[in-house]
Design an enzyme around this catalytic site. Structure first.
Site, PDB file in Angstrom:
ATOM      1  N   ARG A  13       0.850  -1.188   0.000  1.00  0.00           N
ATOM      2  CA  ARG A  13       0.000   0.000   0.000  1.00  0.00           C
ATOM      3  C   ARG A  13       0.888   1.242   0.000  1.00  0.00           C
ATOM      4  O   ARG A  13       2.022   1.184   0.467  1.00  0.00           O
ATOM      5  CB  ARG A  13      -0.903   0.040   1.252  1.00  0.00           C
ATOM      6  CG  ARG A  13      -1.967  -1.047   1.286  1.00  0.00           C
ATOM      7  CD  ARG A  13      -3.065  -0.757   0.260  1.00  0.00           C
ATOM      8  NE  ARG A  13      -4.102  -1.768   0.260  1.00  0.00           N
ATOM      9  CZ  ARG A  13      -4.067  -2.904  -0.420  1.00  0.00           C
ATOM     10  NH1 ARG A  13      -3.004  -3.187  -1.171  1.00  0.00           N
ATOM     11  NH2 ARG A  13      -5.063  -3.762  -0.369  1.00  0.00           N
ATOM     12  N   ASN A  59      12.067   0.897   2.442  1.00  0.00           N
ATOM     13  CA  ASN A  59      11.249  -0.031   1.671  1.00  0.00           C
ATOM     14  C   ASN A  59      12.165  -0.869   0.793  1.00  0.00           C
ATOM     15  O   ASN A  59      13.187  -0.386   0.310  1.00  0.00           O
ATOM     16  CB  ASN A  59      10.283   0.774   0.776  1.00  0.00           C
ATOM     17  CG  ASN A  59       9.446  -0.106  -0.130  1.00  0.00           C
ATOM     18  OD1 ASN A  59       8.864  -1.102   0.311  1.00  0.00           O
ATOM     19  ND2 ASN A  59       9.380   0.236  -1.413  1.00  0.00           N
ATOM     20  N   HIS A  73      12.271  -2.828  -2.806  1.00  0.00           N
ATOM     21  CA  HIS A  73      11.542  -2.830  -4.070  1.00  0.00           C
ATOM     22  C   HIS A  73      12.275  -3.728  -5.072  1.00  0.00           C
ATOM     23  O   HIS A  73      13.496  -3.622  -5.210  1.00  0.00           O
ATOM     24  CB  HIS A  73      11.437  -1.398  -4.610  1.00  0.00           C
ATOM     25  CG  HIS A  73      10.681  -1.315  -5.891  1.00  0.00           C
ATOM     26  ND1 HIS A  73       9.313  -1.438  -5.958  1.00  0.00           N
ATOM     27  CD2 HIS A  73      11.113  -1.164  -7.174  1.00  0.00           C
ATOM     28  CE1 HIS A  73       8.922  -1.352  -7.220  1.00  0.00           C
ATOM     29  NE2 HIS A  73       9.990  -1.185  -7.974  1.00  0.00           N
ATOM     30  N   SER A  93      16.237  -3.011  -4.706  1.00  0.00           N
ATOM     31  CA  SER A  93      16.750  -1.785  -4.085  1.00  0.00           C
ATOM     32  C   SER A  93      16.119  -1.596  -2.713  1.00  0.00           C
ATOM     33  O   SER A  93      14.937  -1.899  -2.530  1.00  0.00           O
ATOM     34  CB  SER A  93      16.382  -0.553  -4.921  1.00  0.00           C
ATOM     35  OG  SER A  93      16.773  -0.695  -6.263  1.00  0.00           O
ATOM     36  N   LEU A  97       6.215   7.744  -4.941  1.00  0.00           N
ATOM     37  CA  LEU A  97       6.225   6.277  -4.980  1.00  0.00           C
ATOM     38  C   LEU A  97       7.593   5.747  -5.441  1.00  0.00           C
ATOM     39  O   LEU A  97       8.060   6.087  -6.529  1.00  0.00           O
ATOM     40  CB  LEU A  97       5.125   5.766  -5.928  1.00  0.00           C
ATOM     41  CG  LEU A  97       5.101   4.257  -6.153  1.00  0.00           C
ATOM     42  CD1 LEU A  97       4.707   3.510  -4.890  1.00  0.00           C
ATOM     43  CD2 LEU A  97       4.179   3.883  -7.300  1.00  0.00           C
ATOM     44  N   ASP A  98       8.220   4.921  -4.605  1.00  0.00           N
ATOM     45  CA  ASP A  98       9.529   4.308  -4.889  1.00  0.00           C
ATOM     46  C   ASP A  98      10.561   5.361  -5.301  1.00  0.00           C
ATOM     47  O   ASP A  98      11.471   5.073  -6.088  1.00  0.00           O
ATOM     48  CB  ASP A  98       9.400   3.229  -5.990  1.00  0.00           C
ATOM     49  CG  ASP A  98       8.456   2.106  -5.582  1.00  0.00           C
ATOM     50  OD1 ASP A  98       8.408   1.778  -4.385  1.00  0.00           O
ATOM     51  OD2 ASP A  98       7.747   1.577  -6.455  1.00  0.00           O
TER      52      ASP A  98
HETATM   53  C1  GAR Z   1       9.227  -8.804  -2.437  1.00  0.00           C
HETATM   54  O1  GAR Z   1       9.749  -9.214  -3.655  1.00  0.00           O
HETATM   55  C2  GAR Z   1       9.329  -7.285  -2.320  1.00  0.00           C
HETATM   56  O2  GAR Z   1      10.465  -6.747  -2.911  1.00  0.00           O
HETATM   57  C3  GAR Z   1       8.079  -6.868  -3.051  1.00  0.00           C
HETATM   58  O3  GAR Z   1       7.094  -7.795  -2.660  1.00  0.00           O
HETATM   59  C4  GAR Z   1       7.723  -9.050  -2.367  1.00  0.00           C
HETATM   60  C5  GAR Z   1       7.278  -9.482  -0.987  1.00  0.00           C
HETATM   61  O4  GAR Z   1       7.691 -10.792  -0.700  1.00  0.00           O
HETATM   62  N1  GAR Z   1       7.705  -5.529  -2.715  1.00  0.00           N
HETATM   63  C6  GAR Z   1       7.114  -4.697  -3.555  1.00  0.00           C
HETATM   64  O5  GAR Z   1       6.818  -5.014  -4.691  1.00  0.00           O
HETATM   65  C7  GAR Z   1       6.819  -3.331  -3.003  1.00  0.00           C
HETATM   66  N2  GAR Z   1       6.474  -2.436  -4.043  1.00  0.00           N
HETATM   67  P1  GAR Z   1       7.563 -11.361   0.787  1.00  0.00           P
HETATM   68  O6  GAR Z   1       6.149 -11.050   1.282  1.00  0.00           O
HETATM   69  O7  GAR Z   1       7.777 -12.853   0.613  1.00  0.00           O
HETATM   70  O8  GAR Z   1       8.625 -10.712   1.630  1.00  0.00           O
END
Ligand code: GAR
Length: 210
Positions: free
Chosen positions: A89, A105, A107, A134, A142-143
């Site tokens: 979110r 965060n 990403h 990253s 965002l990001d």
């Molecule tokens: C991870 O790959 C993380 O980098 C990504 O969601 C996945 C969560 O995996 N995050 C995003 O895309 C944020 N924009 P997890 O729940 O197994 O840690």
């Protein structure tokens, strides 16, 4: 552990990054004191339960969901850093401002490339030769906050969205705990509006390919 660096981890789903953060607590001398989720049934919450870490869940029902109670929990647990680990979110600006330079965060792309969703797909479509993850500070864009560290992988001809996601997630599990440790040890530090790593201005992301 009362003098350790206290972190709060936000998740939305599987929580494999949370698992690796929890497993590396004693190695890196930080302590997960709170896990927050916008989903009461997030699978990743099991990792917090198993480790006896307090959990706080809340309902995200609209864009400007009121996070006052979440903020209260974070303050009560005296968190030094908030880690978004698969938190899907976009946090409201008021929340981000309340914890300025205290939210990071992870990403799954080599930012500033591929902000937002479907990063692995874009890497394949664009025939990129490298991909990566990253860790960045969170600001209102965002990001878009200052990038701290990255892990880089090579893209092979036969890679698919699934194979890239799997290989990258494995790297994320080292990148994120290691980066938390660098912040906890004050090796990564904000001074006024500039980010420093070991007292040098951080001009390029720290590459962590463990
Ligand atoms: C991870 O790959 C993380 O980098 C990504 O969601 C996945 C969560 O995996 N995050 C995003 O895309 C944020 N924009 P997890 O729940 O197994 O840690």
């Amino acid at each position: 552990m009362s003098n350790s660096f206290k972190i709060c981890v936000f998740i939305s789903g599987t929580g494999s990054n949370l698992d690796s953060i929890i497993k590396k607590q004693s190695l890196y001398n930080y302590e997960v004191v709170l896990v927050v989720s916008n989903k009461a049934d997030a699978k990743g919450l099991d990792y917090a339960k198993k480790a006896n870490i307090p959990i706080y869940t809340f309902k995200w029902d609209k864009k400007d969901t009121d996070l006052t109670l979440v903020q209260h929990q974070i303050k009560q647990h005296q968190c030094d850093l908030i880690v978004l680990a698969g938190f899907m979110r976009i946090l409201p600006e008021g929340f981000i401002n309340a914890f300025e330079n205290k939210i990071i965060n992870i990403h799954p792309s080599l930012l500033p490339k591929y902000k937002g969703l479907h990063t692995h797909q874009q890497v394949i479509e664009n025939k990129d030769q490298t991909h990566g993850a990253s860790v960045h500070f969170v600001n209102a864009e965002l990001d878009g906050g200052k990038i701290i560290s990255q892990s880089v992988i090579n893209v092979e001809n036969n890679d698919t969205v699934e194979s890239l996601a799997k290989r990258l997630l494995f790297r994320e599990h080292s990148l994120l705990p290691h980066t938390i440790a660098l912040i906890g040890q004050n090796r990564v530090q904000w001074q006024t509006n500039t980010l420093y790593f070991d007292h040098n201005k951080l001009t390029n992301p720290i590459i962590i390919n463990d």
